[in-house]
Design a protein around this motif. Sequence first.
Motif, mmCIF file in Angstrom:
data_model
loop_
_atom_site.group_PDB
_atom_site.id
_atom_site.type_symbol
_atom_site.label_atom_id
_atom_site.label_comp_id
_atom_site.label_asym_id
_atom_site.label_seq_id
_atom_site.Cartn_x
_atom_site.Cartn_y
_atom_site.Cartn_z
ATOM 1 N N ALA A 1 0.832 -1.210 0.000
ATOM 2 C CA ALA A 1 0.000 0.000 0.000
ATOM 3 C C ALA A 1 0.864 1.257 0.000
ATOM 4 O O ALA A 1 0.597 2.208 -0.740
ATOM 5 N N PHE A 2 1.914 1.248 0.815
ATOM 6 C CA PHE A 2 2.836 2.383 0.843
ATOM 7 C C PHE A 2 3.464 2.597 -0.530
ATOM 8 O O PHE A 2 3.503 3.714 -1.052
ATOM 9 N N LEU A 3 3.924 1.508 -1.135
ATOM 10 C CA LEU A 3 4.596 1.625 -2.432
ATOM 11 C C LEU A 3 3.623 2.005 -3.553
ATOM 12 O O LEU A 3 4.012 2.701 -4.492
ATOM 13 N N LEU A 4 2.378 1.567 -3.451
ATOM 14 C CA LEU A 4 1.379 1.955 -4.452
ATOM 15 C C LEU A 4 1.120 3.459 -4.410
ATOM 16 O O LEU A 4 0.924 4.094 -5.446
ATOM 17 N N ALA A 5 1.121 4.037 -3.224
ATOM 18 C CA ALA A 5 0.812 5.460 -3.073
ATOM 19 C C ALA A 5 2.016 6.359 -3.359
ATOM 20 O O ALA A 5 1.848 7.523 -3.736
ATOM 21 N N LEU A 6 3.211 5.841 -3.194
ATOM 22 C CA LEU A 6 4.422 6.658 -3.264
ATOM 23 C C LEU A 6 4.584 7.471 -4.552
ATOM 24 O O LEU A 6 4.875 8.659 -4.489
ATOM 25 N N PRO A 7 4.389 6.898 -5.737
ATOM 26 C CA PRO A 7 4.609 7.698 -6.949
ATOM 27 C C PRO A 7 3.634 8.859 -7.106
ATOM 28 O O PRO A 7 3.892 9.789 -7.870
ATOM 29 N N PHE A 8 2.542 8.812 -6.370
ATOM 30 C CA PHE A 8 1.541 9.872 -6.484
ATOM 31 C C PHE A 8 1.780 11.006 -5.486
ATOM 32 O O PHE A 8 1.023 11.968 -5.467
ATOM 33 N N SER A 9 2.826 10.874 -4.660
ATOM 34 C CA SER A 9 3.144 11.956 -3.723
ATOM 35 C C SER A 9 3.993 13.000 -4.434
ATOM 36 O O SER A 9 4.721 12.705 -5.384
ATOM 37 N N SER A 10 3.907 14.215 -3.969
ATOM 38 C CA SER A 10 4.624 15.304 -4.636
ATOM 39 C C SER A 10 6.143 15.142 -4.551
ATOM 40 O O SER A 10 6.858 15.540 -5.474
ATOM 41 N N ALA A 11 6.654 14.563 -3.494
ATOM 42 C CA ALA A 11 8.103 14.414 -3.321
ATOM 43 C C ALA A 11 8.695 13.368 -4.260
ATOM 44 O O ALA A 11 9.906 13.360 -4.493
ATOM 45 N N PHE A 12 7.866 12.494 -4.828
ATOM 46 C CA PHE A 12 8.403 11.448 -5.698
ATOM 47 C C PHE A 12 9.101 12.047 -6.925
ATOM 48 O O PHE A 12 10.048 11.476 -7.444
ATOM 49 N N GLY A 13 8.660 13.205 -7.356
ATOM 50 C CA GLY A 13 9.294 13.878 -8.492
ATOM 51 C C GLY A 13 10.723 14.311 -8.209
ATOM 52 O O GLY A 13 11.489 14.555 -9.142
ATOM 53 N N GLU A 14 11.088 14.364 -6.940
ATOM 54 C CA GLU A 14 12.443 14.751 -6.554
ATOM 55 C C GLU A 14 13.414 13.574 -6.531
ATOM 56 O O GLU A 14 14.597 13.756 -6.273
ATOM 57 N N THR A 15 12.917 12.374 -6.792
ATOM 58 C CA THR A 15 13.792 11.203 -6.761
ATOM 59 C C THR A 15 14.692 11.179 -7.991
ATOM 60 O O THR A 15 14.336 11.675 -9.065
ATOM 61 N N ASN A 16 15.858 10.572 -7.799
ATOM 62 C CA ASN A 16 16.790 10.429 -8.921
ATOM 63 C C ASN A 16 16.611 9.041 -9.557
ATOM 64 O O ASN A 16 15.789 8.237 -9.097
ATOM 65 N N THR A 17 17.370 8.767 -10.589
ATOM 66 C CA THR A 17 17.248 7.499 -11.310
ATOM 67 C C THR A 17 17.517 6.307 -10.407
ATOM 68 O O THR A 17 16.811 5.298 -10.466
ATOM 69 N N PHE A 18 18.539 6.399 -9.559
ATOM 70 C CA PHE A 18 18.860 5.322 -8.623
ATOM 71 C C PHE A 18 17.670 5.038 -7.707
ATOM 72 O O PHE A 18 17.280 3.878 -7.513
ATOM 73 N N GLN A 19 17.065 6.073 -7.166
ATOM 74 C CA GLN A 19 15.934 5.902 -6.253
ATOM 75 C C GLN A 19 14.707 5.349 -6.964
ATOM 76 O O GLN A 19 13.983 4.512 -6.415
#
Length: 156
Positions: A32-50
């Motif tokens: 559930a956590f991982l399903l929601a993660l890409p929809f959070s605003s901070a996910f756009g700040e992740t790099n390729t490794f993350q």
Amino acid sequence: MAEETETRWRRRYAELLQELRIAQTGVQILFAFLLALPFSSAFGETNTFQRTLYIISFLATAAAAVATIAPVAFHRALFRQGRDPELARFTHWMTTTGLLLMVLAVIVAVLLVTDFVLERPIALGLTGLTLLWLLLLWVLVPIGRSRTGSDSGTTG
């Protein structure tokens, strides 16, 4: 004799189902956590490794969910066919597979979060400690206890 063996297999299967209930809860929470993660605003700040770590953890968690739910489908297919030994063996195999996939999913998720929040060397160190802790509690202690065969010090 056959009735005693049948009872033993049913008891083993019931014990496996209790273990699966606990494992499935952990899998579901992480999923559930991982399903929601890409929809959070901070996910756009992740790099390729993350993002790569995210995909690995997400897929490992999905595979763990499939493995821990598979015994339900198998039970439906074999229900009341008197194949309890086969059912117990399959459930054991799927539970073990699901737990191994959860090791991967949890460790990669820890690395993902710590790498996002901390410097990479610290993230790698904390992830390594988490892996050691997980291996100690999920692998080494159970194997050590199974080899001693001792019940001393247990409660209830």
